[in-house]
Design an enzyme around this catalytic site. Sequence first.
Site, mmCIF file in Angstrom:
data_model
loop_
_atom_site.group_PDB
_atom_site.id
_atom_site.type_symbol
_atom_site.label_atom_id
_atom_site.label_comp_id
_atom_site.label_asym_id
_atom_site.label_seq_id
_atom_site.Cartn_x
_atom_site.Cartn_y
_atom_site.Cartn_z
ATOM 1 N N TRP A 1 0.926 -1.091 -0.018
ATOM 2 C CA TRP A 1 -0.182 0.031 0.096
ATOM 3 C C TRP A 1 0.966 1.029 -0.005
ATOM 4 O O TRP A 1 1.786 1.271 0.775
ATOM 5 C CB TRP A 1 -1.070 -0.171 1.273
ATOM 6 N N ASP B 1 -0.696 -5.197 9.545
ATOM 7 C CA ASP B 1 -1.763 -4.106 9.151
ATOM 8 C C ASP B 1 -2.919 -4.778 8.670
ATOM 9 O O ASP B 1 -2.941 -5.688 7.766
ATOM 10 C CB ASP B 1 -0.992 -3.255 8.003
ATOM 11 N N LYS C 1 -13.186 -0.328 6.125
ATOM 12 C CA LYS C 1 -13.803 -1.144 5.313
ATOM 13 C C LYS C 1 -14.865 -2.051 5.835
ATOM 14 O O LYS C 1 -15.774 -2.026 5.220
ATOM 15 C CB LYS C 1 -12.642 -1.826 4.509
HETATM 16 N N1 KET Z 1 -3.659 -0.167 5.316
HETATM 17 C C1 KET Z 1 -3.786 -0.831 4.147
HETATM 18 C C2 KET Z 1 -3.328 -2.021 3.616
HETATM 19 C C3 KET Z 1 -5.021 -0.166 3.197
HETATM 20 O O1 KET Z 1 -5.142 -0.549 2.215
HETATM 21 C C4 KET Z 1 -5.534 1.067 3.783
HETATM 22 C C5 KET Z 1 -6.422 1.724 2.819
HETATM 23 C C6 KET Z 1 -5.136 1.557 5.149
HETATM 24 C C7 KET Z 1 -4.338 0.665 5.794
HETATM 25 C C8 KET Z 1 -5.589 2.728 5.732
HETATM 26 O O2 KET Z 1 -6.985 2.635 5.766
HETATM 27 P P1 KET Z 1 -7.801 3.910 6.902
HETATM 28 O O3 KET Z 1 -8.893 4.528 6.085
HETATM 29 O O4 KET Z 1 -6.825 4.845 7.528
HETATM 30 O O5 KET Z 1 -8.234 3.029 7.845
HETATM 31 N N2 KET Z 1 -6.460 1.855 1.601
HETATM 32 C C9 KET Z 1 -7.506 2.454 0.887
HETATM 33 C C10 KET Z 1 -7.807 3.918 1.096
HETATM 34 C C11 KET Z 1 -6.300 4.601 1.055
HETATM 35 O O6 KET Z 1 -5.488 4.564 0.153
HETATM 36 O O7 KET Z 1 -6.400 5.642 1.823
HETATM 37 C C12 KET Z 1 -6.635 2.186 -0.658
HETATM 38 O O8 KET Z 1 -5.974 1.617 -0.708
HETATM 39 O O9 KET Z 1 -7.487 2.420 -1.484
#
Ligand code: KET
Length: 476
Positions: free
Chosen positions: A205, A286, A322
């Site tokens: 990511w 994560d 999510k």
């Molecule tokens: N870890 C991973 C692996 C991840 O894909 C995301 C979010 C996050 C943490 C962080 O999510 P949060 O909203 O802070 O709980 N991924 C999606 C959104 C982004 O990039 O912020 C994405 O990859 O589209």
Amino acid sequence: MTDRLRATSSSGIGCKGKERVAAIAGHICPIAGGPGDREGDRGGGGGGGEVSRFDEVSLLAAMASEEVHCAPISAWAKLAQAPEDPILGVTVAYNRDPNPVKLNLGVGAYRTDEGKPYVLHVVRRAEAALVGDRSRNKEYLPIVGLAAFNKLSRALAFGADHPAVLSNRIATVQCLSGTGSLRVGAEFMAQHYHTPVIYVPVPTWGNHNKVFPKAGLKLLTYRYYDPATRGLNFAGMIDDLQAAPDGAVILLHACAHNPTGVDPLPEQWDAIRQVIRAKRQLPFFDSAYQGFASGDLDVDAYSLRSFAADGGEMALAQSFAKNMGLYGERVGALSMVCATPEAARLVEGQLKLVIRPMYSSPPLHGAAIVATVLGDEKLFQEWKVELKGMADRIIDMREKLYQALVARGTPGNWTHILKQIGMFTFTGLNKTQVDFMREKYHVYMTGDGRISMAGLSTSTVPRLANAIDDAVRNVA
Ligand code: KET
């Protein structure tokens, strides 16, 4: 002259009205009691203070009528133009596109089969209960967040009856979703861990590559994805972990690896764990997709629980963005599994010292929603059904997209669309093809060829399949 007046008059430097300001200020000073009249300066109940405040108002009015022109030179004029974020910037570009058939498959955000954002029914019900409860208030949470949320989040990840949970060996702090949990964990490690080096998979990511160095950890990588097989480079991963220094922090995606959708099998996880434990490395999980990979919360927690079961230490950044659809509420938790309850207590104390000067304490509403859903057996069961429904819809989209490409005879092997797990398909399309699809079909995805399957719907599959087919046949 009062400090405030001095500040006001000096702010006119380089401006047309400077002399006028000085004249007015000079006129006011004697009335205010003159320089050094601290009582008057404070306006502490004396008549001088009252006059001073009155004339200050006159001064400001005079300055306004004087048409004070400052040269339009900004302190920020020489800043470099910042690039958009590689993931969130896709949404910015999508929002600018006036074409009505545009399709956003960039950010990992779940949509219904009608293409609409989805608020889970259990979330609506929990919110209604919270709003209706007049005994609730809006006081600050403690630095570590909502106690019930922390306890339930920990139990969700590790299992309520896990020995580490029962023996109080886990320090959990509520943080700002997954990203905030990663950042707080990383800041803590940079300050207190003996080997402040973190290894992340290639690819990972995109924000991992920024969060960890910003926190002060040295960022290195291990092999993970094999473009040739579109699967896991298991041998390469094991070799790289073996070659990494003893004690290094190893970032692992708990399930539904982003962006590849490729996860180790359970027996591969066991082998990975053995290397990490033998080298006394520190696994940092994560977990942003528990329940989204398989549709089952326990199946998706296999990696976490197997590491926690061997009694070793580990860290976990957990997100409810999510799996409970709480994206904008920013709900997550950092759990540090420690060897002893005493170590967990010390860790929690130091985590508070990281959090307090950063944002003081976390927000209340989202955590209260999660605690309500997880803490009520009926809502919890309903959540599991809704979660499975979301995971199943994504799996259905995989099947539909695969069939659509097969039906078009699109060159290449597309079985990875079916095999990959979680929200994303790592298509293998290159940047030129991605740009072409954006230009010609108004289909938006990240530059690395990742598409969010959760953003796709039955009615938009043909459009995406046409775009991919055209790109693969006509763009190198
Ligand atoms: N870890 C991973 C692996 C991840 O894909 C995301 C979010 C996050 C943490 C962080 O999510 P949060 O909203 O802070 O709980 N991924 C999606 C959104 C982004 O990039 O912020 C994405 O990859 O589209």
